[in-house]
Design a protein around this motif. Sequence first.
Motif, PDB file in Angstrom:
ATOM      1  N   PRO A  59       0.815  -1.200   0.000  1.00 32.47           N
ATOM      2  CA  PRO A  59       0.000   0.000   0.000  1.00 32.47           C
ATOM      3  C   PRO A  59       0.850   1.252   0.000  1.00 32.47           C
ATOM      4  O   PRO A  59       1.932   1.276   0.576  1.00 32.47           O
ATOM      5  CB  PRO A  59      -0.787  -0.117   1.314  1.00 32.47           C
ATOM      6  CG  PRO A  59       0.118  -0.882   2.205  1.00 32.47           C
ATOM      7  CD  PRO A  59       0.833  -1.859   1.297  1.00 32.47           C
ATOM      8  N   ALA A  60       0.360   2.273  -0.629  1.00 36.39           N
ATOM      9  CA  ALA A  60       1.088   3.538  -0.641  1.00 36.39           C
ATOM     10  C   ALA A  60       1.217   4.073   0.775  1.00 36.39           C
ATOM     11  O   ALA A  60       0.286   4.043   1.556  1.00 36.39           O
ATOM     12  CB  ALA A  60       0.333   4.543  -1.522  1.00 36.39           C
ATOM     13  N   GLY A  61       2.399   4.585   1.079  1.00 28.75           N
ATOM     14  CA  GLY A  61       2.597   5.241   2.358  1.00 28.75           C
ATOM     15  C   GLY A  61       2.980   4.339   3.499  1.00 28.75           C
ATOM     16  O   GLY A  61       3.072   4.777   4.634  1.00 28.75           O
ATOM     17  N   ALA A  62       3.195   3.032   3.249  1.00 30.01           N
ATOM     18  CA  ALA A  62       3.519   2.135   4.360  1.00 30.01           C
ATOM     19  C   ALA A  62       4.927   2.328   4.866  1.00 30.01           C
ATOM     20  O   ALA A  62       5.254   1.907   5.967  1.00 30.01           O
ATOM     21  CB  ALA A  62       3.329   0.684   3.919  1.00 30.01           C
ATOM     22  N   GLY A  63       5.779   2.955   4.117  1.00 32.62           N
ATOM     23  CA  GLY A  63       7.162   3.151   4.524  1.00 32.62           C
ATOM     24  C   GLY A  63       8.056   3.078   3.323  1.00 32.62           C
ATOM     25  O   GLY A  63       7.613   2.884   2.192  1.00 32.62           O
ATOM     26  N   GLY A  64       9.347   3.182   3.546  1.00 36.97           N
ATOM     27  CA  GLY A  64      10.292   3.076   2.458  1.00 36.97           C
ATOM     28  C   GLY A  64      10.634   4.407   1.817  1.00 36.97           C
ATOM     29  O   GLY A  64      11.443   4.470   0.904  1.00 36.97           O
ATOM     30  N   GLY A  65      10.011   5.510   2.275  1.00 39.96           N
ATOM     31  CA  GLY A  65      10.345   6.814   1.750  1.00 39.96           C
ATOM     32  C   GLY A  65      11.380   7.487   2.623  1.00 39.96           C
ATOM     33  O   GLY A  65      12.134   6.848   3.342  1.00 39.96           O
ATOM     34  N   ALA A  66      11.408   8.830   2.581  1.00 36.95           N
ATOM     35  CA  ALA A  66      12.347   9.569   3.402  1.00 36.95           C
ATOM     36  C   ALA A  66      11.916   9.493   4.865  1.00 36.95           C
ATOM     37  O   ALA A  66      10.746   9.656   5.193  1.00 36.95           O
ATOM     38  CB  ALA A  66      12.405  11.022   2.943  1.00 36.95           C
ATOM     39  N   THR A  67      12.864   9.236   5.759  1.00 37.00           N
ATOM     40  CA  THR A  67      12.579   9.146   7.182  1.00 37.00           C
ATOM     41  C   THR A  67      12.757  10.517   7.822  1.00 37.00           C
ATOM     42  O   THR A  67      13.761  11.186   7.607  1.00 37.00           O
ATOM     43  CB  THR A  67      13.517   8.136   7.863  1.00 37.00           C
ATOM     44  OG1 THR A  67      13.328   6.854   7.254  1.00 37.00           O
ATOM     45  CG2 THR A  67      13.220   8.039   9.349  1.00 37.00           C
ATOM     46  N   VAL A  68      11.768  10.928   8.617  1.00 33.32           N
ATOM     47  CA  VAL A  68      11.823  12.205   9.323  1.00 33.32           C
ATOM     48  C   VAL A  68      12.100  11.917  10.792  1.00 33.32           C
ATOM     49  O   VAL A  68      11.365  11.182  11.448  1.00 33.32           O
ATOM     50  CB  VAL A  68      10.498  12.974   9.169  1.00 33.32           C
ATOM     51  CG1 VAL A  68      10.563  14.284   9.943  1.00 33.32           C
ATOM     52  CG2 VAL A  68      10.193  13.230   7.697  1.00 33.32           C
ATOM     53  N   THR A  69      13.201  12.486  11.320  1.00 35.81           N
ATOM     54  CA  THR A  69      13.605  12.273  12.702  1.00 35.81           C
ATOM     55  C   THR A  69      13.396  13.545  13.499  1.00 35.81           C
ATOM     56  O   THR A  69      13.809  14.615  13.079  1.00 35.81           O
ATOM     57  CB  THR A  69      15.085  11.860  12.785  1.00 35.81           C
ATOM     58  OG1 THR A  69      15.281  10.659  12.028  1.00 35.81           O
ATOM     59  CG2 THR A  69      15.507  11.625  14.223  1.00 35.81           C
ATOM     60  N   ASP A  70      12.743  13.430  14.648  1.00 33.18           N
ATOM     61  CA  ASP A  70      12.547  14.575  15.530  1.00 33.18           C
ATOM     62  C   ASP A  70      13.694  14.616  16.534  1.00 33.18           C
ATOM     63  O   ASP A  70      13.860  13.672  17.325  1.00 33.18           O
ATOM     64  CB  ASP A  70      11.211  14.442  16.261  1.00 33.18           C
ATOM     65  CG  ASP A  70      10.853  15.702  17.047  1.00 33.18           C
ATOM     66  OD1 ASP A  70      11.768  16.378  17.549  1.00 33.18           O
ATOM     67  OD2 ASP A  70       9.660  16.003  17.148  1.00 33.18           O
ATOM     68  N   PRO A  71      14.484  15.685  16.545  1.00 37.28           N
ATOM     69  CA  PRO A  71      15.625  15.763  17.469  1.00 37.28           C
ATOM     70  C   PRO A  71      15.248  16.217  18.872  1.00 37.28           C
ATOM     71  O   PRO A  71      16.121  16.390  19.716  1.00 37.28           O
ATOM     72  CB  PRO A  71      16.527  16.801  16.800  1.00 37.28           C
ATOM     73  CG  PRO A  71      15.565  17.721  16.106  1.00 37.28           C
ATOM     74  CD  PRO A  71      14.419  16.855  15.653  1.00 37.28           C
ATOM     75  N   GLY A  72      13.974  16.401  19.152  1.00 44.23           N
ATOM     76  CA  GLY A  72      13.558  17.017  20.405  1.00 44.23           C
ATOM     77  C   GLY A  72      13.453  16.080  21.595  1.00 44.23           C
ATOM     78  O   GLY A  72      12.747  16.385  22.554  1.00 44.23           O
ATOM     79  N   TYR A  73      14.119  14.938  21.552  1.00 44.26           N
ATOM     80  CA  TYR A  73      14.086  13.982  22.658  1.00 44.26           C
ATOM     81  C   TYR A  73      15.507  13.728  23.157  1.00 44.26           C
ATOM     82  O   TYR A  73      16.450  13.709  22.369  1.00 44.26           O
ATOM     83  CB  TYR A  73      13.446  12.663  22.218  1.00 44.26           C
ATOM     84  CG  TYR A  73      11.990  12.775  21.815  1.00 44.26           C
ATOM     85  CD1 TYR A  73      10.973  12.638  22.757  1.00 44.26           C
ATOM     86  CD2 TYR A  73      11.632  13.006  20.483  1.00 44.26           C
ATOM     87  CE1 TYR A  73       9.645  12.733  22.394  1.00 44.26           C
ATOM     88  CE2 TYR A  73      10.303  13.112  20.117  1.00 44.26           C
ATOM     89  CZ  TYR A  73       9.311  12.977  21.070  1.00 44.26           C
ATOM     90  OH  TYR A  73       7.989  13.078  20.697  1.00 44.26           O
ATOM     91  N   GLU A  74      15.644  13.476  24.457  1.00 39.95           N
ATOM     92  CA  GLU A  74      16.953  13.209  25.039  1.00 39.95           C
ATOM     93  C   GLU A  74      17.228  11.723  25.213  1.00 39.95           C
ATOM     94  O   GLU A  74      18.369  11.277  25.081  1.00 39.95           O
ATOM     95  CB  GLU A  74      17.067  13.902  26.406  1.00 39.95           C
ATOM     96  CG  GLU A  74      17.030  15.429  26.339  1.00 39.95           C
ATOM     97  CD  GLU A  74      17.152  16.048  27.718  1.00 39.95           C
ATOM     98  OE1 GLU A  74      17.310  15.284  28.697  1.00 39.95           O
ATOM     99  OE2 GLU A  74      17.096  17.289  27.819  1.00 39.95           O
TER     100      GLU A  74
END
Length: 328
Positions: A59-74
Amino acid sequence: MTTISWADSRRNRGLSDTCTLSTSTTHGWPVRCPSGCKRSQRLRRNLSPRARLSSEEAPAGAGGGATVTDPGYETLRYDVDGRVATITLNRPEVLNAINDPMRRELVAALRRSEADDGVWVVIITGAGRGFCSGADLRERPMERTRPAPQLSPERDAYPPVLREVTKPIIAAINGATRGAGCNIAFGCDFRVASESATFAVNFVERGLMGESAAYYLDRLVGRHRATEVALLGEVFSARDGQRWGFINAVVPPEDLLPAARDLAGRLCARAPLALRLTKKALDRGHFLTPQEYIAMQNAMTAQLRGTSDLGEAMRAFREKRPPQFEGR
């Protein structure tokens, strides 16, 4: 001293030196490596027949594209790839032992994934050699002379937040899992474990009661086995857990995240609103009479009848094609 190259090492283990499994994915599904390497063949053999979908069925959108990482966690990492959020416990120097900051951030990250309509499935894993080695007792001494820690909303919400989230949660268990780590792993909907993963509900060794791990164990494996595991607190393997019925799959360490992402992809092929209501029904069913359950079932079915996804499912069935769900 003889130096062995990366390619020589792979060939010595029977693997192709041109393996592209890590990039040979479509929407999160591992597909057969173009080089025909044995690693990709082994991974696909470990998956059930339903998992061996062709890339056309993904299915479209299941993964495999660009990964977005949130740096706001310690203490953890939060990455979103397509429809899949991955939460990585990130204190590898202490095998991801959980402390109060990690509790707060884990609750916040899970609630964030629940609120994000673009996320359909969540994976929880650990950085380094451990999944979670339990509570960090160095930061929270338990001596009787010390006052009990004051409860906070975040502490009270952990780990019930795992059942508060209505989206499927997969634990990708990469290594040592002890005490509070079992609270997390057992509270997830699916458990995929590395062959090197080990477990112990070892609270009784620390003079503590079995916490949420005992609550979940009774529901996962029944009272007889749960009593043995929680009262003895002994170490057991991922294969033991699979044999007892609460580990869904055991795979080689290098195949753990691909297998978890494959499972996430399979879940993303299903109607997300139907998945969420089914998870609720599974959780609530233990506490309902058959008549009450039917009433809940009818209410949920009525809710789903008004969704676009139900119409798409019917059209796809008539047209003999995979449905393309949108979560509405």
